[in-house]
Design a protein around this motif. Structure first.
Motif, PDB file in Angstrom:
ATOM      1  N   VAL A  78      43.315  58.539  46.700  1.00 24.62           N
ATOM      2  CA  VAL A  78      42.871  57.278  46.114  1.00 24.62           C
ATOM      3  C   VAL A  78      42.752  57.412  44.602  1.00 24.62           C
ATOM      4  O   VAL A  78      42.401  58.464  44.077  1.00 24.62           O
ATOM      5  CB  VAL A  78      41.522  56.825  46.707  1.00 24.62           C
ATOM      6  CG1 VAL A  78      41.695  56.380  48.141  1.00 24.62           C
ATOM      7  CG2 VAL A  78      40.480  57.922  46.614  1.00 24.62           C
ATOM      8  N   SER A  79      43.045  56.329  43.923  1.00 21.67           N
ATOM      9  CA  SER A  79      42.955  56.283  42.461  1.00 21.67           C
ATOM     10  C   SER A  79      41.606  55.708  42.039  1.00 21.67           C
ATOM     11  O   SER A  79      40.909  55.066  42.834  1.00 21.67           O
ATOM     12  CB  SER A  79      44.076  55.414  41.889  1.00 21.67           C
ATOM     13  OG  SER A  79      45.342  55.905  42.295  1.00 21.67           O
ATOM     14  N   ALA A  80      41.234  55.923  40.794  1.00 22.90           N
ATOM     15  CA  ALA A  80      40.004  55.355  40.261  1.00 22.90           C
ATOM     16  C   ALA A  80      40.060  53.833  40.351  1.00 22.90           C
ATOM     17  O   ALA A  80      41.062  53.213  39.998  1.00 22.90           O
ATOM     18  CB  ALA A  80      39.807  55.792  38.815  1.00 22.90           C
ATOM     19  N   GLY A  81      39.010  53.232  40.839  1.00 22.92           N
ATOM     20  CA  GLY A  81      38.938  51.790  40.989  1.00 22.92           C
ATOM     21  C   GLY A  81      39.585  51.251  42.239  1.00 22.92           C
ATOM     22  O   GLY A  81      39.505  50.044  42.507  1.00 22.92           O
ATOM     23  N   GLU A  82      40.213  52.104  43.041  1.00 21.09           N
ATOM     24  CA  GLU A  82      40.940  51.651  44.231  1.00 21.09           C
ATOM     25  C   GLU A  82      40.028  51.598  45.449  1.00 21.09           C
ATOM     26  O   GLU A  82      39.164  52.455  45.646  1.00 21.09           O
ATOM     27  CB  GLU A  82      42.108  52.596  44.525  1.00 21.09           C
ATOM     28  CG  GLU A  82      42.911  52.210  45.768  1.00 21.09           C
ATOM     29  CD  GLU A  82      43.988  53.234  46.113  1.00 21.09           C
ATOM     30  OE1 GLU A  82      44.709  53.018  47.100  1.00 21.09           O
ATOM     31  OE2 GLU A  82      44.085  54.250  45.395  1.00 21.09           O
ATOM     32  N   ARG A 100      37.338  54.487  46.658  1.00 24.25           N
ATOM     33  CA  ARG A 100      36.617  54.118  47.871  1.00 24.25           C
ATOM     34  C   ARG A 100      37.602  54.002  49.028  1.00 24.25           C
ATOM     35  O   ARG A 100      38.729  53.541  48.855  1.00 24.25           O
ATOM     36  CB  ARG A 100      35.874  52.802  47.688  1.00 24.25           C
ATOM     37  CG  ARG A 100      34.666  52.888  46.753  1.00 24.25           C
ATOM     38  CD  ARG A 100      34.138  51.512  46.406  1.00 24.25           C
ATOM     39  NE  ARG A 100      35.122  50.759  45.635  1.00 24.25           N
ATOM     40  CZ  ARG A 100      35.284  49.444  45.742  1.00 24.25           C
ATOM     41  NH1 ARG A 100      34.578  48.734  46.598  1.00 24.25           N
ATOM     42  NH2 ARG A 100      36.199  48.840  44.995  1.00 24.25           N
ATOM     43  N   VAL A 101      37.140  54.422  50.187  1.00 24.96           N
ATOM     44  CA  VAL A 101      37.959  54.328  51.394  1.00 24.96           C
ATOM     45  C   VAL A 101      37.127  53.644  52.474  1.00 24.96           C
ATOM     46  O   VAL A 101      36.050  54.137  52.841  1.00 24.96           O
ATOM     47  CB  VAL A 101      38.405  55.714  51.904  1.00 24.96           C
ATOM     48  CG1 VAL A 101      39.328  55.553  53.110  1.00 24.96           C
ATOM     49  CG2 VAL A 101      39.088  56.507  50.803  1.00 24.96           C
ATOM     50  N   ARG A 102      37.607  52.519  52.954  1.00 19.90           N
ATOM     51  CA  ARG A 102      36.949  51.851  54.075  1.00 19.90           C
ATOM     52  C   ARG A 102      37.614  52.346  55.354  1.00 19.90           C
ATOM     53  O   ARG A 102      38.816  52.153  55.561  1.00 19.90           O
ATOM     54  CB  ARG A 102      37.040  50.339  53.969  1.00 19.90           C
ATOM     55  CG  ARG A 102      36.385  49.633  55.158  1.00 19.90           C
ATOM     56  CD  ARG A 102      36.092  48.183  54.885  1.00 19.90           C
ATOM     57  NE  ARG A 102      35.536  47.507  56.040  1.00 19.90           N
ATOM     58  CZ  ARG A 102      34.257  47.604  56.431  1.00 19.90           C
ATOM     59  NH1 ARG A 102      33.424  48.352  55.731  1.00 19.90           N
ATOM     60  NH2 ARG A 102      33.821  46.958  57.494  1.00 19.90           N
ATOM     61  N   VAL A 103      36.827  52.977  56.210  1.00 22.21           N
ATOM     62  CA  VAL A 103      37.349  53.566  57.442  1.00 22.21           C
ATOM     63  C   VAL A 103      36.942  52.672  58.613  1.00 22.21           C
ATOM     64  O   VAL A 103      35.752  52.409  58.826  1.00 22.21           O
ATOM     65  CB  VAL A 103      36.818  54.994  57.652  1.00 22.21           C
ATOM     66  CG1 VAL A 103      37.485  55.620  58.869  1.00 22.21           C
ATOM     67  CG2 VAL A 103      37.054  55.845  56.418  1.00 22.21           C
TER      68      VAL A 103
END
Length: 214
Positions: free
Chosen positions: A170-174, A112-115
């Motif tokens: 991004v990695s899994a769970g990150e 996940r990436v919060r922008v």
């Protein structure tokens, strides 16, 4: 005879009445067709009908079922997106629980990436702008683990304004956070670490230099 002719001419002159469109009824039909396809495990058809239903009349129940269909299709980032949307729009705590459990189940397998942009309200694109915006900042985007290209376009920007492009891995769970200065449309944000220049001739842009493109 004259009365019949007059009535016929009056009918021809009367404005045509547009057909009545019942979007709610059509949305309900698409929803029921989607559930039927889901029960038959025709997941692509189920997805098609449920997306059509949600376009016609957005509904929390449809959003939840879109999450279920995407999860069954193993498209976990899309499943997370719809479950997350459902949790944010459903006010009943008991109804939210199943979606919240699904989110907990899915998050270890996705990135996940919060922008966050300055100012907020910028459109976020994943990989290519041709695929359409995934949302507006501040916004959390679910993606498969690995490298991704994000394009952030300031609200009100036109085709001549350079977007901000960021590469993330991004990695899994990150859950990664990306803070991007985009400024007002057509202008770099205050303190943004780049300088742009443009060359025009007779009002036509010839060259544009910035941190994204040449």
């Amino acid at each position: 005879m004259c009365l019949a002719l007059f009535a016929a001419l009056a009918a021809l002159a009367a404005p045509a009445v547009p057909p009545t469109v019942d979007l709610a009824q059509e949305a309900d039909l698409q929803f029921r067709l989607g559930l039927r396809a889901y029960q038959a495990r025709d997941l692509d058809e189920a997805l098609e009908h449920l997306l059509a239903s949600n376009r016609l009349a957005p509904n929390a129940n449809v959003v939840f079922n879109l999450g279920r269909v995407h999860e069954a299709r193993k498209d976990l980032p899309s499943a997370w997106r719809f479950y997350d949307q459902y949790v944010r729009i459903e006010t009943d705590r008991e109804r939210r629980r199943e979606a919240e459990d699904a989110i907990v189940r899915i998050e270890p397998a996705i990135g996940r990436v919060r922008v966050v942009s300055d100012p907020p309200g910028a459109a976020v694109y994943l990989e290519r702008v041709e695929l359409g915006s995934r949302g507006v900042t501040p916004f959390t985007l679910a993606v498969p683990p690995g490298p991704h290209r994000l394009v952030i376009v300031a609200a009100g920007a036109d085709s001549g304004d350079a977007p901000a492009v960021r590469e993330v891995d991004v990695s899994a769970g990150e859950l990664a956070e990306l803070v991007v200065p985009v400024g007002a449309a057509g202008q770099p944000a205050p303190g943004a670490p780049w300088v742009a220049a443009a060359v025009t001739a007779e009002g036509q842009p010839l060259v544009r230099l910035d941190d994204v493109r040449c």
